[in-house]
Design a protein around this motif. Structure first.
Motif, PDB file in Angstrom:
ATOM      1  N   CYS A   1       0.839  -1.134   0.058  1.00 40.21           N
ATOM      2  CA  CYS A   1      -0.016  -0.028  -0.034  1.00 40.21           C
ATOM      3  C   CYS A   1       0.893   1.230   0.008  1.00 40.21           C
ATOM      4  CB  CYS A   1      -0.884  -0.067   1.254  1.00 40.21           C
ATOM      5  SG  CYS A   1      -1.777   1.609   1.401  1.00 40.21           S
ATOM      6  N   LEU A   2       1.796   1.255   0.987  1.00 36.77           N
ATOM      7  CA  LEU A   2       2.535   2.545   1.063  1.00 36.77           C
ATOM      8  C   LEU A   2       3.590   2.667  -0.052  1.00 36.77           C
ATOM      9  CD1 LEU A   2       1.352   2.252   3.974  1.00 36.77           C
ATOM     10  CD2 LEU A   2       3.707   3.584   4.790  1.00 36.77           C
ATOM     11  N   SER A   3       3.988   1.492  -0.605  1.00 35.22           N
ATOM     12  CA  SER A   3       4.979   1.415  -1.902  1.00 35.22           C
ATOM     13  C   SER A   3       3.995   2.080  -3.034  1.00 35.22           C
ATOM     14  CB  SER A   3       5.433   0.067  -2.230  1.00 35.22           C
ATOM     15  OG  SER A   3       6.197  -0.617  -0.948  1.00 35.22           O
ATOM     16  N   PHE A   4       3.062   1.614  -3.175  1.00 36.75           N
ATOM     17  CA  PHE A   4       2.146   2.139  -4.361  1.00 36.75           C
ATOM     18  C   PHE A   4       1.915   3.492  -4.243  1.00 36.75           C
ATOM     19  CE2 PHE A   4      -1.657   2.620  -6.736  1.00 36.75           C
ATOM     20  CZ  PHE A   4      -1.477   2.056  -7.831  1.00 36.75           C
ATOM     21  N   PHE A   5       1.664   4.193  -3.311  1.00 27.05           N
ATOM     22  CA  PHE A   5       1.255   5.451  -2.929  1.00 27.05           C
ATOM     23  C   PHE A   5       2.656   6.357  -2.856  1.00 27.05           C
ATOM     24  CE2 PHE A   5      -2.752   3.482  -1.761  1.00 27.05           C
ATOM     25  CZ  PHE A   5      -3.456   3.732  -3.063  1.00 27.05           C
TER      26      PHE A   5
END
Length: 461
Positions: free
Chosen positions: A25-29
């Motif tokens: 999640c944090l990687s994608f955003f």
């Protein structure tokens, strides 16, 4: 009892999957901000060699992390699409971590208990170690999600684990030795403190070898590792030698120290950080369940003093080296908290080994209590991780959407050949991600250079 074990195993798997979901999640955003923009701006008009050379001569000898950063951010021709390549970079990082921690978990269990765990168990607990490392990382936001910083502080740990995982293979071919060499070349020049700590650890390995090289058991158990350790050490020394010889190291000291910053940065004990360390301990405590499971398969007598020594030595050395670096090199300039990342890694390792040992003992002495632990501990950790995931998704998805809209607004203004000041909205809270402060010239000016903007940017009031 079998039903409790089944429920416990399911909760453990769920916990590992929740952390992977949180990581993805944090990687994608994640989006470039702060120093990321400055370094991306510097890549414009540069080749890999010229970019690394400029930093090497003016700022830092960390040539491996600079090379990796250049390679990732240079894949995208359009800044609007760079976050897809950043996401790919984080997926690649996760794959290396998953492989390395799985292999090393199997090796650790085999050495301590003479038990071979299956690949699924190794993967799950390897993931839990990664989760423990994340929450034990003192400055986890900068080390993991500040893109430009992650290539040094995070990737140094990632490639160290990968190199060791390959090194532990009994049978090796030329590809394995090449991967070992490349891994330790990276670690040798990604961050100076890592190089100093690793040099000390290599020294201890050398002392151990000289002391035991004539022993028959040593020859039988460790002969296959000797060549790989020599390759790793020579590769590491070659890389670290280049790093420490960089003219930029001296120039950086003069420039940074002239800012007259005193030792003001310290580890915060705010409620949010206290909760973070509680979660870190909670994740590490799940290794008790692995210890309980192993105890059912063996009556192996384990020398826990040696296990504690194995886990404690990196922690002690990392603290000593980092403190000496602060005292003799940085002096009155405060080391950023991300400089303690190797210590964070050592703390995670230490607690995981401790809880593994405790679980091995509890299975025998406190059988009734173990059933409660098997359910309560993973249920608590999984619940907290689910809450964290939901909260961070809410923050980071909105932040990333607003960030992308901002970039589109600026590129559209450029296409329309706007010369007047463009007014933009301030971005919402970024959660754990490093925020872009468009009102700050430190973020705004390199962003203008990256996008080729000739107009001014101001925030709406």
């Amino acid at each position: 009892m079998k039903k409790i074990d089944s429920i416990s195993d399911s909760l453990i798997v769920l916990t590992a999957l929740l952390f992977i979901g949180f990581y993805l999640c944090l990687s994608f955003f994640n989006r470039p901000a702060s120093d990321d923009l400055a370094y991306i701006s510097m890549t414009k008009g540069h080749t890999l060699f010229s970019y690394v050379s400029e930093i090497f001569n003016t700022w830092s000898g960390r040539w491996t992390s600079c090379s990796y950063f250049f390679a990732v951010v240079s894949f995208s021709n359009l800044f609007e699409h760079i976050h897809f390549y950043i996401f790919t970079y984080y997926i690649f990082t996760l794959l290396i971590l998953s492989y390395s921690t799985s292999i090393l978990t199997k090796v650790l269990i085999k050495k301590l208990f003479s038990v071979t765990i299956n690949n699924k168990t190794a993967f799950v607990y390897g993931t839990l170690f990664t989760a423990s490392l994340f929450y034990f990382t003192i400055d986890h936001i900068e080390v993991w999600w500040w893109l430009s910083a992650s290539f040094g502080y995070l990737q140094g740990i990632v490639f160290l684990l990968f190199g060791i995982a390959i090194l532990t293979r009994i049978k090796k071919n030329i590809v394995h030795y090449l991967l070992i060499s490349l891994s330790f070349i990276y670690v040798g020049a990604c961050f100076e403190i890592y190089a100093l700590i690793l040099f000390c650890l290599f020294g201890l390995i050398g002392i151990y070898y000289l002391k035991n090289k004539q022993s028959d058991s040593f020859k039988a158990n460790y002969k296959s590792y000797t060549k790989a350790i020599v390759v790793a050490f020579l590769s590491f020394c070659f890389s670290a030698g280049i790093c420490f010889s960089a003219p930029g190291n001296t120039n950086r000291q003069k420039n940074v120290f002239s800012l007259e910053i005193s030792k003001s940065e310290s580890i915060s004990l705010s409620p949010s950080l206290q909760k973070k360390y509680v979660l870190a301990l909670g994740i590490s405590s799940l290794f008790m369940l692995l210890g309980m499971k192993i105890k059912k398969e063996t009556n192996q007598l384990v020398d826990f003093k040696k296990a504690m020594l194995f886990a404690g030595i990196p922690l002690i050395i990392s603290i000593i080296v980092t403190c000496l670096f602060q005292f003799f090199i940085l002096k009155d300039f405060a080391m950023p908290l991300r400089g303690w990342t190797f210590t964070s890694f050592s703390i995670a390792l230490f607690f995981c080994v401790i809880f593994l040992s405790v679980g091995y003992s509890i299975q025998t002495k406190f059988a009734k209590m173990s059933s409660l632990i098997k359910i309560v501990f993973p249920l608590f950790v999984a619940s907290v991780l689910l809450i964290v995931l939901a909260k961070q998704y809410n923050y980071t998805s909105k932040y990333a959407s607003a960030y992308d809209e901002l970039i589109i607004q600026l590129t559209e203004a450029k296409k329309n050949k706007t010369t007047n000041t463009v007014f933009v909205k301030e971005l919402p809270a970024s959660g754990m991600l490093t925020p872009l402060n468009i009102a700050d010239d430190y973020d705004k000016n390199p962003l203008k250079n990256i996008l080729g903007l000739e107009f001014e940017i101001s925030t709406e009031k």
